[in-house]
Enzyme design. Structure first.
Site, PDB file in Angstrom:
ATOM      1  N   ASP A 184     -30.789 -21.461  38.341  1.00  9.90           N
ATOM      2  CA  ASP A 184     -29.832 -21.531  37.240  1.00  9.90           C
ATOM      3  C   ASP A 184     -29.419 -22.963  36.928  1.00  9.90           C
ATOM      4  O   ASP A 184     -29.422 -23.385  35.768  1.00  9.90           O
ATOM      5  CB  ASP A 184     -28.598 -20.690  37.557  1.00  9.90           C
ATOM      6  CG  ASP A 184     -28.892 -19.189  37.514  1.00  9.90           C
ATOM      7  OD1 ASP A 184     -30.032 -18.825  37.181  1.00  9.90           O
ATOM      8  OD2 ASP A 184     -27.988 -18.397  37.825  1.00  9.90           O
ATOM      9  N   ARG A 190     -13.592 -25.250  45.086  1.00 15.22           N
ATOM     10  CA  ARG A 190     -13.781 -25.745  43.716  1.00 15.22           C
ATOM     11  C   ARG A 190     -13.005 -27.024  43.408  1.00 15.22           C
ATOM     12  O   ARG A 190     -13.544 -27.908  42.731  1.00 15.22           O
ATOM     13  CB  ARG A 190     -13.431 -24.646  42.705  1.00 15.22           C
ATOM     14  CG  ARG A 190     -14.297 -23.393  42.769  1.00 15.22           C
ATOM     15  CD  ARG A 190     -15.694 -23.687  43.194  1.00 15.22           C
ATOM     16  NE  ARG A 190     -16.593 -22.548  43.099  1.00 15.22           N
ATOM     17  CZ  ARG A 190     -17.680 -22.408  43.837  1.00 15.22           C
ATOM     18  NH1 ARG A 190     -17.992 -23.333  44.738  1.00 15.22           N
ATOM     19  NH2 ARG A 190     -18.470 -21.369  43.696  1.00 15.22           N
ATOM     20  N   ASP A 205     -14.521 -19.057  38.519  1.00 11.02           N
ATOM     21  CA  ASP A 205     -14.907 -20.423  38.845  1.00 11.02           C
ATOM     22  C   ASP A 205     -14.857 -21.361  37.650  1.00 11.02           C
ATOM     23  O   ASP A 205     -14.523 -22.538  37.770  1.00 11.02           O
ATOM     24  CB  ASP A 205     -16.301 -20.451  39.475  1.00 11.02           C
ATOM     25  CG  ASP A 205     -16.258 -20.151  40.963  1.00 11.02           C
ATOM     26  OD1 ASP A 205     -15.170 -20.223  41.552  1.00 11.02           O
ATOM     27  OD2 ASP A 205     -17.319 -19.837  41.538  1.00 11.02           O
TER      28      ASP A 205
END
Length: 406
Positions: free
Chosen positions: A16, A96, A125
Site C-alpha cells: 500500500d 502515532r 489513524d
C-alpha cells in the site's frame, strides 16, 4: 490544496505505501522522502530501503525509535493506567504521535512542504496522524491518498502496481485475511475474518501469545522495580525502557497473557472489532497498579482513576499534543513522585497477578491494620464519632422520609 513540491511519506515498504509513493510521484510530479520507523514491530526494515531506492527515492530515513517510543510515550501513558473503554491498552494510538513528530521534523530538515500517510478514510489513524502534525506545524500540508485517489479496490491497487513495476508479493494477490499493525507495545488485527463480532477469532490471528490453555503448567514469577512510576528493572537488573518492555513481552507471550477481543467505538463514529495482543503491557499495568497500591494516597489514587478515562480518550482520539492531555499528564506525573519500589508478579495461564509488593515509600502500616494487638497505634473508639458524623445526613434524610410517608 496546491500541489506539493516535496513530500515526506510514512513508509512501511509494504504494497500500500509503495503504491502511495509512486502515486505521489505521478500525481504531483513531486520529490518524495520516505520515513520508516522501527517501533519494535519485529520486521526487517532493510527491504523498505531497497524498495524505496528502486522507486527512485534519494532521501531515505530509517530510524530505530524503540527507546524513545517506550520512554517518552508508552511510559507516560502507563503512569496514568490508561485503558480506553475500560479494556484497550492503546497500543496503536500511542505510536502515532511519535511517527507524526518525526514526519514533521524530517519535513523541516529536508525542506519538504508536505507529509503523507497511508491511513484509510474510515479509521482513527488518519485523525491521529493529522492532528499531531498540525499541532506541531500549523503550516504543514497533509496528504491522505486514501481519501482522494480513485484506487478504491484491491484489484485497482494491483493493476496500478503492475503498471508501475511495483513488486507484489504472491500472498498479496487476493484479499488478505486480516490487517495487522504492530509495535513494541502490541499487535492489532482487524478486518476480513474478524469483521463478524459474533464469530470467535481463529487462533492463527494471534502472533505474540500462546493460547492460555497451551501455556506452561508451572507458574513463573517476575519482579519489576519502579522509580517515580516507571519500570526500571526486572529481577533486580536495571534495564532500558525498551529492553524492559521487550523482556515483559517475552514472558507474557509465553504464558498467554494480554489477549483482547474488543468491539470499540472509533472516534470517526463507527464501531469496529479488533484483536489485540499486549503481553508486556498487561504485565506492566498490573505491576504499576501493584506499586501504586502501597505508595499512592487514597485521594490521589481515586482522583487518578477518575481522570484516567478522559486521558485514555484523548490518546485514542489523537490529542497527544493537546493542552488538556499535557495538563492531565502534569497532574499524573506529580502523583508518581513516591511511586517507587518492587512488585512481584505471578504469570500463569493467561493471567498476570500481583502477589507481592514492597517499597521504602510505602504507606502501608501493619501496625494499624493488624488483627493482633496494635499497641495503641489505632484507637478503635475513634470510629464511633467518625461514623456518626458521616451518618448524620443519612439520618436526616430517613427522618424526612418517615414524616412524609403518609
Amino acid at each position: 490544496m496546491t500541489a506539493p513540491k516535496k513530500v515526506v511519506l510514512a513508509y512501511s515498504g509494504g504494497l500500500d505505501t509503495s503504491i502511495i509513493l509512486k502515486w505521489l510521484q505521478t500525481e504531483y510530479g513531486c520529490e518524495v522522502v520516505t520515513f520508516t520507523a522501527d517501533l519494535g514491530q519485529g520486521e526487517e526494515l532493510e527491504p523498505a530501503r531497497q524498495k524505496a531506492e528502486m522507486l527512485g527515492v534519494s532521501e531515505i530515513f530509517i530510524e530505530d525509535l524503540r527507546e524513545e517510543f517506550v520512554r517518552d510515550f508508552v511510559f507516560p501513558m502507563f503512569r496514568a493506567n490508561a485503558l480506553y473503554e475500560g479494556q484497550y491498552l492503546l497500543g496503536t494510538s500511542i505510536a502515532r504521535p511519535l511517527i507524526s513528530k518525526r514526519l514533521v521534523e524530517i519535513a523541516e530538515a529536508t525542506g519538504a512542504d508536505a507529509v503523507a500517510h497511508g491511513a484509510t478514510g474510515k479509521g482513527n489513524d488518519q485523525v491521529r496522524f493529522e492532528l499531531a502534525a498540525y499541532a506541531l506545524n500549523p503550516e504543514i500540508k497533509v496528504i491522505a491518498p486514501w481519501r482522494i485517489w480513485d484506487l478504491t479496490s484491491r484489484t485497482k491497487l494491483l493493476e496500478f502496481a503492475e503498471q508501475n513495476q511495483i513488486p507484489v508479493a504472491k500472498d498479496k494477490r487476493g484479499e488478505a485475511p486480516f490487517s495487522v499493525d504492530a509495535n513494541l507495545l502490541h499487535t492489532s488485527s482487524e478486518g476480513k475474518v474478524l469483521e463478524d463480532p459474533a464469530v470467535e477469532a481463529p487462533d492463527y490471528v494471534y502472533q505474540r501469545t500462546v493460547h492460555p490453555e497451551d501455556a506452561p503448567d508451572t507458574p513463573e514469577y517476575v519482579e519489576i522495580g519502579f522509580e517515580r512510576g516507571d519500570a526500571v528493572s526486572i529481577d533486580g537488573k536495571a534495564l532500558s525502557p525498551a529492553t524492559i518492555l521487550t523482556k515483559l513481552n517475552e514472558l507474557g507471550g509465553k504464558h498467554g497473557i494480554g489477549r483482547l477481543d474488543l468491539v470499540e467505538g472509533r472516534f470517526v463514529g463507527m464501531k469496529s472489532r479488533g484483536i489485540y495482543e499486549t503481553p508486556g503491557g498487561t504485565v506492566l499495568l498490573e505491576a504499576h497498579r501493584g506499586i501504586e497500591s502501597i505508595t499512592l494516597d487514597r485521594g490521589a489514587m481515586h482522583l487518578k482513576d477518575e481522570l484516567m478515562p478522559r486521558y485514555a480518550e484523548l490518546v485514542y482520539n489523537g490529542f497527544w499534543y493537546s493542552p488538556e492531555r499535557e495538563m492531565l499528564q502534569a497532574a499524573i506525573d506529580h502523583s508518581q513522585a513516591m511511586v517507587s519500589g518492587t512488585v512481584r508478579i505471578k504469570l500463569y495461564k493467561g493471567r498476570a497477578q500481583t502477589v507481592g509488593r514492597w517499597s521504602d515509600q510505602s504507606l502501608y502500616s501493619e501496625a494499624h491494620v493488624t488483627f493482633e494487638d496494635d499497641a495503641g497505634a489505632y484507637d478503635q473508639q475513634d470510629a464511633a464519632g467518625f461514623i456518626q458524623l458521616n451518618a448524620l445526613r443519612l439520618k436526616l434524610l430517613a427522618a424526612r422520609a418517615r414524616r412524609t410517608k403518609g
